[in-house]
Design a protein around this motif. Structure first.
Motif, PDB file in Angstrom:
ATOM      1  N   TYR A   1       0.841  -1.197   0.000  1.00 15.07           N
ATOM      2  CA  TYR A   1       0.000   0.000   0.000  1.00 15.07           C
ATOM      3  C   TYR A   1       0.880   1.252   0.000  1.00 15.07           C
ATOM      4  O   TYR A   1       1.946   1.283   0.612  1.00 15.07           O
ATOM      5  CB  TYR A   1      -0.876   0.050   1.261  1.00 15.07           C
ATOM      6  CG  TYR A   1      -1.730  -1.175   1.462  1.00 15.07           C
ATOM      7  CD1 TYR A   1      -1.228  -2.300   2.112  1.00 15.07           C
ATOM      8  CD2 TYR A   1      -3.052  -1.198   1.027  1.00 15.07           C
ATOM      9  CE1 TYR A   1      -2.012  -3.424   2.295  1.00 15.07           C
ATOM     10  CE2 TYR A   1      -3.843  -2.321   1.213  1.00 15.07           C
ATOM     11  CZ  TYR A   1      -3.319  -3.436   1.847  1.00 15.07           C
ATOM     12  OH  TYR A   1      -4.099  -4.546   2.035  1.00 15.07           O
TER      13      TYR A   1
ATOM     14  N   TYR B   1       0.182   5.156   1.224  1.00 17.76           N
ATOM     15  CA  TYR B   1      -0.689   6.123   1.866  1.00 17.76           C
ATOM     16  C   TYR B   1       0.015   7.482   1.866  1.00 17.76           C
ATOM     17  O   TYR B   1       1.230   7.565   1.855  1.00 17.76           O
ATOM     18  CB  TYR B   1      -0.976   5.733   3.326  1.00 17.76           C
ATOM     19  CG  TYR B   1      -2.037   4.688   3.508  1.00 17.76           C
ATOM     20  CD1 TYR B   1      -1.738   3.324   3.430  1.00 17.76           C
ATOM     21  CD2 TYR B   1      -3.350   5.052   3.802  1.00 17.76           C
ATOM     22  CE1 TYR B   1      -2.722   2.368   3.619  1.00 17.76           C
ATOM     23  CE2 TYR B   1      -4.338   4.098   3.992  1.00 17.76           C
ATOM     24  CZ  TYR B   1      -4.015   2.765   3.901  1.00 17.76           C
ATOM     25  OH  TYR B   1      -4.989   1.823   4.098  1.00 17.76           O
TER      26      TYR B   1
ATOM     27  N   LEU C   1      -5.411   6.566   1.513  1.00 15.39           N
ATOM     28  CA  LEU C   1      -4.916   5.494   0.657  1.00 15.39           C
ATOM     29  C   LEU C   1      -4.802   6.002  -0.778  1.00 15.39           C
ATOM     30  O   LEU C   1      -5.753   6.555  -1.341  1.00 15.39           O
ATOM     31  CB  LEU C   1      -5.861   4.298   0.721  1.00 15.39           C
ATOM     32  CG  LEU C   1      -5.496   3.113  -0.169  1.00 15.39           C
ATOM     33  CD1 LEU C   1      -4.171   2.491   0.266  1.00 15.39           C
ATOM     34  CD2 LEU C   1      -6.612   2.069  -0.134  1.00 15.39           C
TER      35      LEU C   1
ATOM     36  N   LEU D   1      -4.554  10.049   7.150  1.00 16.56           N
ATOM     37  CA  LEU D   1      -3.899   9.180   6.192  1.00 16.56           C
ATOM     38  C   LEU D   1      -4.871   8.819   5.075  1.00 16.56           C
ATOM     39  O   LEU D   1      -6.003   8.403   5.345  1.00 16.56           O
ATOM     40  CB  LEU D   1      -3.452   7.890   6.874  1.00 16.56           C
ATOM     41  CG  LEU D   1      -2.111   7.904   7.558  1.00 16.56           C
ATOM     42  CD1 LEU D   1      -1.982   6.723   8.499  1.00 16.56           C
ATOM     43  CD2 LEU D   1      -1.005   7.869   6.528  1.00 16.56           C
TER      44      LEU D   1
ATOM     45  N   GLU E   1      -6.969   4.444  -5.584  1.00 20.55           N
ATOM     46  CA  GLU E   1      -8.142   4.882  -4.849  1.00 20.55           C
ATOM     47  C   GLU E   1      -8.468   6.345  -5.084  1.00 20.55           C
ATOM     48  O   GLU E   1      -9.595   6.765  -4.874  1.00 20.55           O
ATOM     49  CB  GLU E   1      -7.933   4.652  -3.342  1.00 20.55           C
ATOM     50  CG  GLU E   1      -7.993   3.195  -2.933  1.00 20.55           C
ATOM     51  CD  GLU E   1      -9.365   2.585  -3.175  1.00 20.55           C
ATOM     52  OE1 GLU E   1     -10.377   3.285  -3.007  1.00 20.55           O
ATOM     53  OE2 GLU E   1      -9.419   1.389  -3.557  1.00 20.55           O
TER      54      GLU E   1
END
Lengths: 113, 112
Positions: A34, A36, A46, A44, A59
């Motif tokens: 991931y 972030y 994504l 935070l 995202e």
């Protein structure tokens, strides 16, 4: 034991310049990976996640991109940085077992001037 | 829209003064609520996972509880080393457990 490395730790870049942040994980196989971002005054957020080599999901629409050329390597890139790209970028991994526990790296602080 | 809201934004305590942090959430089907601790300039560190209303988890001076609409992180007799930002998060609806929506956090300062 598993470890996660991010670099560089800090960078200052002019608007319009390219970006490459790298993240590698050691001690585990086929992790979920991931990216972030933590911007000032915001939680935070994504940006990208990957469940395998070459598999990237985004995202948030933006001028950033991500790639996973190897099982334990995750790269965040931009061709032309914007002022709004400034922030604290965190790479994370999990085992893919859906426990909800993410392991974060130390972060890369990006300042775009 | 899934949301996570934490309060207060900042909390100052004297060493030994117990208190609670709040995390309220709005999600379509809760699949877990997670608490993390973040020290300045560092990545977050996992603390707890809660899955169902009524569940409690403890770790040293910290205890996390969960109801149908919110979670509390209780800090009993805090010490200066408990100073940090505490984050709560829930998974995106339909996403993997690592696709998390984070609150903005509560910055805790404990003075000796």
């Amino acid at each position: 034991s598993q470890t996660i490395h991010q670099w560089p730790a800090t960078l200052v870049q002019p608007v319009g310049s390219p970006l490459s942040l790298e993240c590698t994980v050691e001690g585990t196989s086929n992790p979920n990976l991931y990216w972030y971002r933590q911007a000032a005054g915001r939680g935070l957020q994504l940006l990208f996640y990957s469940v395998g080599i070459g598999q990237i999901s985004s995202e948030v629409p933006q001028n950033l991109s991500a790639s996973r050329p190897q099982d334990r390597q995750f790269i965040l890139s931009s061709k032309k940085l914007l002022l709004s790209d400034s922030g604290f970028y965190l790479c994370a991994w999990d085992s893919g077992l859906n426990t909800g526990e993410l392991f974060f790296g130390e972060g890369s602080r990006l300042t775009v001037l | 829209e899934d949301q996570v809201t934490q309060s207060p934004e900042a909390l100052r305590l004297q060493e030994g003064e117990s208190s609670s942090l709040n995390c309220s959430y709005t999600v379509s089907g809760l699949r877990g609520l997670f608490w993390y601790r973040q020290d300045p300039g560092k990545g977050p560190e996992f603390l707890f996972t809660l899955y169902s209303a009524g569940e409690e988890k403890e770790k040293e001076r910290l205890k996390a509880t969960l109801t149908k609409k919110e979670s509390f992180l209780h800090i009993t007799a805090p010490k200066p080393e408990d100073s940090a930002t505490y984050l709560c998060a829930v998974p995106f609806y339909g996403g993997s457990q690592g696709n998390l929506i984070f609150g903005k956090g509560t910055k805790l300062s404990v003075k000796p």
